[in-house]
Write a protein that holds these residues in place. Structure first.
Motif, short mmCIF file in Angstrom:
data_model
loop_
_atom_site.label_atom_id
_atom_site.label_comp_id
_atom_site.label_asym_id
_atom_site.label_seq_id
_atom_site.Cartn_x
_atom_site.Cartn_y
_atom_site.Cartn_z
N GLU A 1 0.83 -1.20 0.00
CA GLU A 1 0.00 0.00 0.00
C GLU A 1 0.87 1.25 0.00
N TYR B 1 -1.42 -3.85 -3.70
CA TYR B 1 -2.19 -4.19 -2.50
C TYR B 1 -2.54 -2.91 -1.76
N LEU B 2 -3.76 -2.84 -1.24
CA LEU B 2 -4.20 -1.64 -0.51
C LEU B 2 -4.59 -1.94 0.94
N LEU C 1 -7.43 -1.44 2.66
CA LEU C 1 -7.94 -0.15 3.16
C LEU C 1 -8.81 -0.27 4.41
N GLN D 1 -4.81 5.98 5.06
CA GLN D 1 -4.47 5.72 3.66
C GLN D 1 -5.68 5.97 2.75
N ALA E 1 -7.05 -2.61 -6.04
CA ALA E 1 -6.41 -3.44 -5.02
C ALA E 1 -6.26 -4.88 -5.50
#
Length: 371
Positions: free
Chosen positions: A76, A94-95, A97, A103, A116
């Motif tokens: 991320e 990749y995130l 969240l 973020q 993502a």
């Protein structure tokens, strides 16, 4: 399209978004690839290998973001990277969240399109871009648990495999998906006594057939989770709800009833962790102790094997990345599985589980979530 590959700046992260072999695939398709100096060094890819593949090397991440339309990463984006994203960028990485509102706010303010890896789907309902890193993480989890059990690392001083006449460790794996299956495979291969707690009966049947009785399976209800956690020497948390925060299966009150020096390994930490006492750690400082129980909660476990991980990851991401490079966001109009990877677009949250976790309104610009 102009593709940017910055160096990863998360602590102890040595993977790279595109190895040189993948760069060549993009260049052959007529795209320009800009790679930050040293981006692949941690995974064993020197700058000259990227030049031979047709990439242009740039000195700084700022230059890469300035040149790129499509930014391909592994982890991320960090705060310094949010500031470099604009509404002309597509971010593919990749995130995770759901447990990271800071973020999420950074990406929303940037106006970028953020796709993502962990929520891209396939025709079978799987998560094909999460699977290769889940395989690596599941295997590393067992090695890390074995190290953490040793006395000098704070554990009870138990050898995970045992020896003749001395029983091995009992390993409880919470979740029988890709991470859990690979953790069970490695633990059983080392000779540990393994139980997998899983809520899908068809998946338990698959695991039973796969391991031919070498492991135990239990249906995931509160009593079973508690019983197995308290009996275990090692608990590996391997649960996942795509896009959402991981459920807390092990509570603080359980720890005082667990074996002193037992080990919790939380592979779900990227999604907030499945143990109530989990907090992210790094490879350089991987463990901490709560109520006598060792916690291993490294948030980028596959980063310890960057060469294997980078190659395995790009094998899964490359077809989707090439679609984005060839067609931009129009690729999401024709590929519903890729569209489900879209988490943020033009200041809106576009994944329902992410929106729910963050308390945000949900938008479905490409119809990926319509019946």
């Amino acid at each position: 399209m102009r593709i940017g590959v910055p160096r990863e700046i998360k602590p102890d992260e040595y993977r790279v978004g595109l190895p040189p072999t993948a760069v060549r695939e993009y260049v052959t398709r007529g795209h320009e690839v800009f790679v930050e100096h040293g981006a692949g060094a941690g995974a064993g890819y020197p700058d000259d290998a990227y030049q031979r593949a047709g990439a242009r090397l740039l000195a700084t991440a700022g230059e890469v973001f300035a040149e790129a339309e499509l930014v391909i990463k592994v982890k991320e984006p960090q705060a310094a990277e949010w500031a470099r994203l604009t509404d002309r960028h597509i971010l593919f990485t990749y995130l995770h969240l759901a447990p990271d509102p800071a973020q999420a706010e950074g990406l929303l303010k940037s106006g970028c399109a953020a796709i993502a890896y962990e929520t891209v789907t396939d025709a079978a309902g799987g998560l094909p871009l999460l699977a290769p890193m889940s395989e690596v993480a599941g295997r590393i989890a067992v090695f890390s648990a074995g190290e953490s059990l040793l006395k000098h690392n704070g554990g009870m001083g138990l050898l995970i495999s045992g020896v003749p006449g001395v029983p091995p460790a009992r390993v409880c794996v919470l979740g029988g998906g890709v991470v859990g299956m690979n953790a069970a495979r490695m633990a059983a291969g080392l000779g540990a006594e393994v139980v997998v707690v899983e809520r899908s009966i068809p998946r338990m049947r698959e695991l039973d057939n796969m391991f031919q009785g070498r492991i135990l399976t239990r249906y995931s209800i509160l009593d079973a989770v508690e019983e197995e956690v308290l009996k275990a020497d090692v608990v590996i948390g391997a649960v996942l709800t795509a896009g959402a925060a991981a459920p807390k299966l092990v509570r603080r009150e359980h720890l005082s009833r667990m074996k002193p020096g037992s080990v919790l390994v939380d592979v779900s930490i990227d999604q907030g962790g499945c143990f109530e006492t989990s907090r992210p750690t790094t490879h350089h400082d991987p463990t901490y102790v709560v109520d006598g129980v060792v916690h291993y909660c490294v948030a980028n476990m596959p980063g310890a094997a960057p060469r294997t991980s980078s190659e395995a990851l790009v094998h899964a991401t490359l077809p989707f990345g090439l679609q984005l490079a060839d067609h931009g966001l129009d690729a999401l109009k024709t590929n519903r599985h890729l569209a489900k990877g879209l988490n943020v677009l033009k200041g809106e949250v576009t994944h329902p589980a992410v929106a729910e976790a963050l308390g945000k309104a949900f938008s479905d610009p490409y119809g990926a979530w319509r019946a």
